[in-house]
Design an enzyme around this catalytic site. Sequence first.
Site, PDB file in Angstrom:
ATOM      1  N   GLU A  31      32.365  66.646  78.877  1.00  0.00           N
ATOM      2  CA  GLU A  31      33.785  66.189  79.330  1.00  0.00           C
ATOM      3  C   GLU A  31      33.543  64.522  79.828  1.00  0.00           C
ATOM      4  OE1 GLU A  31      35.230  70.944  80.371  1.00  0.00           O
ATOM      5  OE2 GLU A  31      32.695  69.999  81.424  1.00  0.00           O
ATOM      6  N   GLU A  43      27.868  75.211  77.998  1.00  0.00           N
ATOM      7  CA  GLU A  43      28.040  76.026  79.232  1.00  0.00           C
ATOM      8  C   GLU A  43      28.439  77.890  79.000  1.00  0.00           C
ATOM      9  OE1 GLU A  43      30.639  72.773  80.180  1.00  0.00           O
ATOM     10  OE2 GLU A  43      30.415  73.849  78.901  1.00  0.00           O
ATOM     11  N   GLY A  75      29.234  69.080  82.070  1.00  0.00           N
ATOM     12  CA  GLY A  75      30.631  68.171  82.662  1.00  0.00           C
ATOM     13  C   GLY A  75      30.195  66.675  81.796  1.00  0.00           C
ATOM     14  N   ALA A 100      27.742  69.372  85.043  1.00  0.00           N
ATOM     15  CA  ALA A 100      27.725  69.855  86.490  1.00  0.00           C
ATOM     16  C   ALA A 100      26.613  70.119  87.003  1.00  0.00           C
ATOM     17  CB  ALA A 100      28.575  70.560  86.412  1.00  0.00           C
TER      18      ALA A 100
END
Length: 260
Positions: A114, A134, A111, A66
């Site tokens: 993911e 993370e 992300g 992200a």
Amino acid sequence: MTDSLLLTSDHGAVRMVSVNRPEKLNALNRATMEALHGAFDSAAADPGVRAVVLTGSGAKAFVAGADIAEMAALSAVEAREFSLVGQRLMRRIERMPKPVVAMVNGFALGGGLELAMCCHLRIAADTAKLGLPEVTLGLLPGFGGTQRLLRLSGRAAALELTLGGAPVDAARALALGLVNRVVPAAELEAETMQFATRLATGAPLAMRAILDAIHVGGECAIDDGLEYESAQFGLVFSTGDAREGMTAFLERRKPAFENR
């Protein structure tokens, strides 16, 4: 088609969608996630598209995570909403009625992993690195990473990758069941497109039923999953494509599926 955030191109019945922020290692910000949501809505609605390949632009990254610069400015309430935006995108891709293949050409972190995990299948370059780091930011995965990694690779692997935060190489990812195939980086696009093209020749209604049955079965008791499978079998059996497939088999020819 080209825009500032995504590159899309059609190769027969396969649509390739590339996240196009190579200067940011294709990091996911809100605008990119909204663009991806639209791209998958478009692919789902287009009868000429029978499979999708998702990748990242440039030589370094699939999606490296992200966009931390955007995230750092969020309040706690805004962060939760950002998480929900990401989860809605991942769920949209996961529930696509057409097969989606992640072509993991480099870093797939946070992300990015993911995003890869919500695709139905994953083919990785032998140079790829995958992980959920993370925890090193004082955070946890927020786009569904804890849940999908648990389902794909099991509790031990999910705890190892999320608590430790260290990425794994492609060979380790394959051993964990995190990716389906690993191929030499120079052959990644050709191998992925060949695989996706083969998927695109399948009967679309049967493909959709398979995706639904596996998705439902993965989230319910086996007896409920078996009942759902039987119901889907009966529905698909009534289609013209099923008749064509069985007739082609008996006549020893290739079927011509027409999505009917």
